[in-house]
Design a protein around this motif. Sequence first.
Motif, PDB file in Angstrom:
ATOM      1  N   ASN A 183      30.755  68.210  18.304  1.00 15.35           N
ATOM      2  CA  ASN A 183      30.614  69.255  19.438  1.00 15.35           C
ATOM      3  C   ASN A 183      30.012  68.484  20.412  1.00 15.35           C
ATOM      4  O   ASN A 183      29.987  68.719  21.713  1.00 15.35           O
ATOM      5  CB  ASN A 183      29.754  70.475  18.716  1.00 15.35           C
ATOM      6  N   ALA A 184      29.060  67.588  20.209  1.00 17.03           N
ATOM      7  CA  ALA A 184      28.211  67.093  21.358  1.00 17.03           C
ATOM      8  C   ALA A 184      28.932  65.898  22.190  1.00 17.03           C
ATOM      9  O   ALA A 184      29.124  65.908  23.297  1.00 17.03           O
ATOM     10  CB  ALA A 184      26.905  66.098  20.781  1.00 17.03           C
ATOM     11  N   ALA A 185      29.745  65.440  21.316  1.00 16.64           N
ATOM     12  CA  ALA A 185      30.939  64.538  22.069  1.00 16.64           C
ATOM     13  C   ALA A 185      31.998  65.250  22.971  1.00 16.64           C
ATOM     14  O   ALA A 185      32.303  64.859  23.884  1.00 16.64           O
ATOM     15  CB  ALA A 185      31.593  63.615  20.959  1.00 16.64           C
ATOM     16  N   ALA A 186      32.377  66.408  22.214  1.00 18.95           N
ATOM     17  CA  ALA A 186      33.293  67.260  23.075  1.00 18.95           C
ATOM     18  C   ALA A 186      32.667  67.695  24.386  1.00 18.95           C
ATOM     19  O   ALA A 186      33.276  67.854  25.255  1.00 18.95           O
ATOM     20  CB  ALA A 186      33.872  68.395  21.862  1.00 18.95           C
ATOM     21  N   ALA A 187      31.446  68.106  24.207  1.00 16.64           N
ATOM     22  CA  ALA A 187      30.592  68.765  25.518  1.00 16.64           C
ATOM     23  C   ALA A 187      30.454  67.636  26.494  1.00 16.64           C
ATOM     24  O   ALA A 187      30.785  67.879  27.659  1.00 16.64           O
ATOM     25  CB  ALA A 187      29.286  69.205  25.097  1.00 16.64           C
ATOM     26  N   ALA A 188      30.488  66.425  26.007  1.00 18.49           N
ATOM     27  CA  ALA A 188      30.336  65.431  27.034  1.00 18.49           C
ATOM     28  C   ALA A 188      31.254  65.122  27.659  1.00 18.49           C
ATOM     29  O   ALA A 188      31.462  64.700  28.859  1.00 18.49           O
ATOM     30  CB  ALA A 188      29.672  64.186  26.261  1.00 18.49           C
ATOM     31  N   VAL A 189      32.430  65.034  26.789  1.00 22.62           N
ATOM     32  CA  VAL A 189      33.987  64.747  27.486  1.00 22.62           C
ATOM     33  C   VAL A 189      34.199  65.890  28.465  1.00 22.62           C
ATOM     34  O   VAL A 189      34.654  65.599  29.560  1.00 22.62           O
ATOM     35  CB  VAL A 189      35.016  64.555  26.415  1.00 22.62           C
ATOM     36  N   ALA A 190      34.036  67.285  28.295  1.00 21.49           N
ATOM     37  CA  ALA A 190      34.466  68.358  29.064  1.00 21.49           C
ATOM     38  C   ALA A 190      33.563  68.362  30.298  1.00 21.49           C
ATOM     39  O   ALA A 190      33.738  68.404  31.495  1.00 21.49           O
ATOM     40  CB  ALA A 190      34.295  69.688  28.236  1.00 21.49           C
ATOM     41  N   PHE A 191      32.145  67.772  29.962  1.00 15.37           N
ATOM     42  CA  PHE A 191      31.194  67.748  31.166  1.00 15.37           C
ATOM     43  C   PHE A 191      31.682  66.463  32.221  1.00 15.37           C
ATOM     44  O   PHE A 191      31.639  66.840  33.389  1.00 15.37           O
ATOM     45  CB  PHE A 191      29.925  67.478  30.676  1.00 15.37           C
ATOM     46  N   THR A 192      32.183  65.700  31.522  1.00 13.96           N
ATOM     47  CA  THR A 192      32.758  64.430  32.541  1.00 13.96           C
ATOM     48  C   THR A 192      33.988  64.683  33.279  1.00 13.96           C
ATOM     49  O   THR A 192      34.157  64.652  34.323  1.00 13.96           O
ATOM     50  CB  THR A 192      32.996  63.055  31.573  1.00 13.96           C
ATOM     51  N   LEU A 193      34.775  65.533  32.583  1.00 12.69           N
ATOM     52  CA  LEU A 193      36.010  65.740  33.161  1.00 12.69           C
ATOM     53  C   LEU A 193      35.744  67.042  34.110  1.00 12.69           C
ATOM     54  O   LEU A 193      36.517  66.875  35.265  1.00 12.69           O
ATOM     55  CB  LEU A 193      36.992  66.596  32.041  1.00 12.69           C
ATOM     56  N   PHE A 194      35.013  67.623  34.023  1.00  8.48           N
ATOM     57  CA  PHE A 194      34.676  68.889  34.860  1.00  8.48           C
ATOM     58  C   PHE A 194      33.938  68.351  36.222  1.00  8.48           C
ATOM     59  O   PHE A 194      34.099  68.651  37.323  1.00  8.48           O
ATOM     60  CB  PHE A 194      33.689  69.861  34.439  1.00  8.48           C
ATOM     61  N   ARG A 195      33.182  67.390  35.821  1.00 11.75           N
ATOM     62  CA  ARG A 195      32.553  66.636  37.172  1.00 11.75           C
ATOM     63  C   ARG A 195      33.427  65.696  37.794  1.00 11.75           C
ATOM     64  O   ARG A 195      33.430  65.706  39.090  1.00 11.75           O
ATOM     65  CB  ARG A 195      31.368  65.511  36.509  1.00 11.75           C
ATOM     66  N   ALA A 196      34.590  65.242  37.380  1.00 14.70           N
ATOM     67  CA  ALA A 196      35.645  64.363  38.134  1.00 14.70           C
ATOM     68  C   ALA A 196      36.532  65.331  38.574  1.00 14.70           C
ATOM     69  O   ALA A 196      37.195  65.018  39.751  1.00 14.70           O
ATOM     70  CB  ALA A 196      36.254  63.376  37.030  1.00 14.70           C
ATOM     71  N   TYR A 197      37.002  66.475  38.053  1.00 17.79           N
ATOM     72  CA  TYR A 197      38.089  67.513  38.443  1.00 17.79           C
ATOM     73  C   TYR A 197      37.597  68.753  38.470  1.00 17.79           C
ATOM     74  O   TYR A 197      37.761  69.455  37.540  1.00 17.79           O
ATOM     75  CB  TYR A 197      39.233  67.132  37.673  1.00 17.79           C
ATOM     76  N   PRO A 198      36.861  69.095  39.500  1.00 16.17           N
ATOM     77  CA  PRO A 198      36.220  70.373  39.577  1.00 16.17           C
ATOM     78  C   PRO A 198      37.083  71.561  39.472  1.00 16.17           C
ATOM     79  O   PRO A 198      36.943  72.484  38.889  1.00 16.17           O
ATOM     80  CB  PRO A 198      35.444  70.705  40.913  1.00 16.17           C
ATOM     81  N   ASP A 199      38.344  71.418  39.936  1.00 18.42           N
ATOM     82  CA  ASP A 199      39.366  72.558  39.804  1.00 18.42           C
ATOM     83  C   ASP A 199      39.779  72.633  38.040  1.00 18.42           C
ATOM     84  O   ASP A 199      40.242  74.046  37.870  1.00 18.42           O
ATOM     85  CB  ASP A 199      40.915  72.042  40.536  1.00 18.42           C
ATOM     86  N   LEU A 200      39.496  71.756  37.404  1.00 15.96           N
ATOM     87  CA  LEU A 200      39.708  71.949  36.057  1.00 15.96           C
ATOM     88  C   LEU A 200      38.921  73.162  35.581  1.00 15.96           C
ATOM     89  O   LEU A 200      39.268  73.987  34.666  1.00 15.96           O
ATOM     90  CB  LEU A 200      39.522  70.848  35.218  1.00 15.96           C
ATOM     91  N   LEU A 201      37.558  73.060  36.199  1.00 19.51           N
ATOM     92  CA  LEU A 201      36.685  73.939  35.602  1.00 19.51           C
ATOM     93  C   LEU A 201      36.752  75.299  36.241  1.00 19.51           C
ATOM     94  O   LEU A 201      36.814  76.475  35.482  1.00 19.51           O
ATOM     95  CB  LEU A 201      35.162  73.562  35.852  1.00 19.51           C
ATOM     96  N   ARG A 202      37.019  75.271  37.335  1.00 20.38           N
ATOM     97  CA  ARG A 202      37.524  76.842  38.143  1.00 20.38           C
ATOM     98  C   ARG A 202      38.662  77.272  37.538  1.00 20.38           C
ATOM     99  O   ARG A 202      38.747  78.622  37.681  1.00 20.38           O
ATOM    100  CB  ARG A 202      37.454  76.395  39.735  1.00 20.38           C
TER     101      ARG A 202
END
Length: 205
Positions: A183-202
């Motif tokens: 879960n820590a790793a999944a959060a880190a990957v998601a965090f990185t993806l959202f920082r690189a692709y903000p639209d993915l988060l929105r």
Amino acid sequence: MTDITKDAADALPAPAVSRSSVTTDIALISTFAAFIAVCAILPGIPTGSGVPITLQTFAVILAGLVLGWRRGALAVLLYLAVGLAGVPIFAEATGGLGVLSKPSAGYLLAFPFGAALAGVLATPAARAVGYARWTVLFSAGVFGSLLTIHVGGIIGLMVKLDLDLGAAVAIDVVYLPGDIIKNAAAAAVAFTLFRAYPDLLRNRR
């Protein structure tokens, strides 16, 4: 607006936004379903219960965190549908309805609920700033897996192995440390993806 203007507006093609959105959804759902399959068939760590430790939980929770509750659950459901249809994409390269007779059945069937709950609980990540976002994502993954996947897994162990609650919980506890790390790793990957692709988060949904 004149009748001519209204007629001209009606004659225009419908906006491609919805079509593009559906195409994007299908692509993301399919991609994450394939990713879950890859994580499942990678060699796992065997345990005495017959339920190996794999990266499935990591991929399932990541789907919910990144895609949102609806698309995350659909990605997992697609993965399950393909596997239950006979394609060997479950742990230990198995597939077909026969897997539902195994001790791992409860975990498998709870996966869509885990992705959905993690997706719902991760919603505040859109408003979080900096590493507070990782904390939200990590917490969403932990509670998403604990309240669904582990509960479903315990029920499955009780049914398939004819165990009482205490014995099933004792088996399930073995998976907790690894799940915290995943879960820590999944959060880190998601965090990185959202920082690189903000639209993915929105656009999570």
